[in-house]
Design an enzyme around this catalytic site. Structure first.
Site, PDB file in Angstrom:
ATOM      1  N   ASN A  13      49.201  40.242  55.369  1.00  0.00           N
ATOM      2  CA  ASN A  13      47.811  39.841  55.605  1.00  0.00           C
ATOM      3  C   ASN A  13      46.880  41.037  55.458  1.00  0.00           C
ATOM      4  O   ASN A  13      47.190  42.132  55.946  1.00  0.00           O
ATOM      5  CB  ASN A  13      47.700  39.264  57.024  1.00  0.00           C
ATOM      6  CG  ASN A  13      46.355  38.624  57.309  1.00  0.00           C
ATOM      7  OD1 ASN A  13      45.921  37.735  56.592  1.00  0.00           O
ATOM      8  ND2 ASN A  13      45.691  39.074  58.365  1.00  0.00           N
TER       9      ASN A  13
ATOM     10  N   GLU B  35      41.475  34.154  58.023  1.00  0.00           N
ATOM     11  CA  GLU B  35      40.494  34.569  59.032  1.00  0.00           C
ATOM     12  C   GLU B  35      39.069  34.270  58.556  1.00  0.00           C
ATOM     13  O   GLU B  35      38.151  35.065  58.754  1.00  0.00           O
ATOM     14  CB  GLU B  35      40.642  36.063  59.353  1.00  0.00           C
ATOM     15  CG  GLU B  35      42.041  36.454  59.800  1.00  0.00           C
ATOM     16  CD  GLU B  35      42.155  37.914  60.214  1.00  0.00           C
ATOM     17  OE1 GLU B  35      41.105  38.555  60.470  1.00  0.00           O
ATOM     18  OE2 GLU B  35      43.290  38.426  60.289  1.00  0.00           O
TER      19      GLU B  35
ATOM     20  N   ASP C  42      35.406  33.511  57.950  1.00  0.00           N
ATOM     21  CA  ASP C  42      34.079  33.301  58.539  1.00  0.00           C
ATOM     22  C   ASP C  42      33.039  33.789  57.538  1.00  0.00           C
ATOM     23  O   ASP C  42      33.283  34.712  56.769  1.00  0.00           O
ATOM     24  CB  ASP C  42      33.909  33.946  59.917  1.00  0.00           C
ATOM     25  CG  ASP C  42      34.294  35.413  59.986  1.00  0.00           C
ATOM     26  OD1 ASP C  42      34.366  36.082  58.923  1.00  0.00           O
ATOM     27  OD2 ASP C  42      34.538  35.912  61.099  1.00  0.00           O
TER      28      ASP C  42
END
Length: 455
Positions: free
Chosen positions: A210, A275, A277
């Site tokens: 990641n 993740e 946003d």
């Protein structure tokens, strides 16, 4: 960036064993279901499940006692990622002493709601207790492998995918590895060792790398790409790559976002948006969210999307209002855009959202150069008079025949929207099917069957 402000019991294994057994039976039968299942929950979760994806949120244990937080989570999402509770400093603040209580609370809540769980994260340079940094190389290797082993053993059978190593590459144009206790003392091999240790502990969990600022093709993503390619060629156990996807006006969604996801998928790994946003508001924010969701839907190995938080007020970037729900848990335009992109509909917030029918895909025959697929359309609790199902056929595959349905193609020739010819009227709970033949042209990817809509 993944640095946010802080915020295996036998019983869990027994519950998980049933779903694993069921999945094994379906796989043995050659059935791939892309409709909602017991593992999906909530409007966004169900709509994503109908597309063969998950849609999740990062969760903080200390907010689960807040009723609007928990109810929004339960009504909307099908997967959770502990925001901080599985990081090294939270689980093993002193050597050999583990505290799983906060992480267990999130996992128990998720499993009780039928949600998937992503494990985040096992090896990371940040939120690392001071005692780890002070170890010499031999002790550090032992501590790293023990941490992976103890944490994954505790949650064995409960975690869908683990971020095994997080953010190991530098920003900028060098493509170099980031300086960290692991890199500086163990060298490049620490990443491979972490993945091999993880596979030995829980062979059933997907193992991911990641990182952030890898969403488009650049020096950093090229370095990660080269590592993943090397791992796949040498048999190092890596199953997925996570793209954090934190966007704002200074770091917008890159124009090659979809292509970048696809090139990683072409290496033979799943890709996940881990993740997400996007700072902003109104239609501009909604459009950016739509771009991201559509990119994932266009890549057959993009298995899901996680937004980094439930509500703007608890976001690590709250000033940028980057999430789908505002500080009062009201749905923002971005929420509607995401749900629409997933093929769902907003029925007023009670978490239904995918129409009065379901569509389930089965590969019925395969041969060298092609296959037959069948989609079963089933009415819900009320009868319907017509239905519509989109089928995305991954390039370079081509549909050569279709029966029991009438197709309409998009401009790109990859999305086939099928409507009934004679079989549109179904009583409550009744089903029908349509089928198609595909010339594979060297591709083995499965088609993506979208949400069924009906009236």
């Amino acid at each position: 960036m993944a640095q946010k402000t802080p915020g295996g019991s036998p019983g869990r294994l027994t519950r998980r064993a049933l779903s694993v057994l069921t999945a094994g039976v379906l796989a043995a039968a050659g059935v791939v279901s892309l409709a909602g299942t017991a593992e999906a929950t909530g409007a966004l979760g169900d709509a994503a499940a109908a597309k063969g994806r998950y849609f999740g949120a990062a969760v903080a244990a200390n907010h689960l006692g807040e009723a609007p937080y928990a109810s929004t989570l339960n009504a909307q999402f099908g997967s959770v990622t502990p925001e901080n509770e599985m990081k090294w400093d939270a689980l093993e603040s002193s050597r050999g002493s583990f505290n799983f209580s906060a992480a267990d609370r999130i996992v128990d809540h998720a499993r009780g709601q039928g949600m998937k769980v992503r494990g985040h994260t096992l090896v990371w340079h940040s939120q690392l207790p001071g005692w780890v940094s002070g170890l010499a190389a031999t002790d550090l290797r032992a501590a790293m492998n023990n941490h992976i082993t103890q944490v994954m053993t505790h949650y064995k059978g409960e975690i869908d995918s683990w971020d095994v190593v997080n953010e190991a590459f530098q920003d900028g144009g060098s493509g170099a590895r980031r300086s960290s206790p692991f890199q500086d003392k163990l060298g490049n091999g620490f990443i491979e060792e972490a993945f091999r240790t993880a596979r030995a502990v829980d062979p059933g969990a997907k193992l991911c790398y990641n990182d952030y600022n890898t969403d488009g093709q650049n020096a950093k993503s090229n370095a990660v790409y080269a590592m993943v390619k090397d791992f796949k060629q040498r048999g190092v156990p890596i199953d997925c790559v996570g793209f954090q996807s934190h966007f704002n006006s200074n770091s917008p969604v890159p124009s090659d976002y979809r292509a970048n996801l696809q090139r990683f998928a072409d290496l033979g790994v799943d890709v996940q948006i881990t993740e997400l946003d996007i700072e902003g508001s109104g239609s501009a924010q909604a459009a950016d969210y739509t771009t991201v969701v559509n990119a994932c839907l266009a890549v057959s190995r993009c298995t899901g999307i996680t937004v980094w938080g439930v509500t703007d007020k608890y976001s690590w970037r709250s000033g940028g209002t980057p999430l789908l729900f505002d500080g009062d848990y009201n749905k923002k335009p971005a929420y509607g855009a995401v749900l629409a992109a997933l093929g769902g509909s907003d029925g007023g917030g009670d978490g239904g959202g995918t129409g009065a029918c379901t569509a389930t895909y089965t590969q019925t025959a395969t041969w060298n150069g092609g296959y037959n697929g069948q989609v079963t359309v089933k009415a819900g609790s009320a009868g319907i008079t017509t239905w519509s199902v989109p089928v995305t056929v991954p390039s370079p595959q081509k549909v050569s025949a279709l029966w029991n349905g009438a197709p309409a193609w998009d401009a790109g020739g990859t999305v086939m929207t099928v409507k009934p010819t004679y079989n549109g009227t179904l009583a409550a709970g009744a089903s029908t099917s349509f089928g198609f033949t595909v010339t594979s042209n060297g591709s083995t990817a499965a088609p993506v069957v979208g949400a069924c809509t009906a009236s």
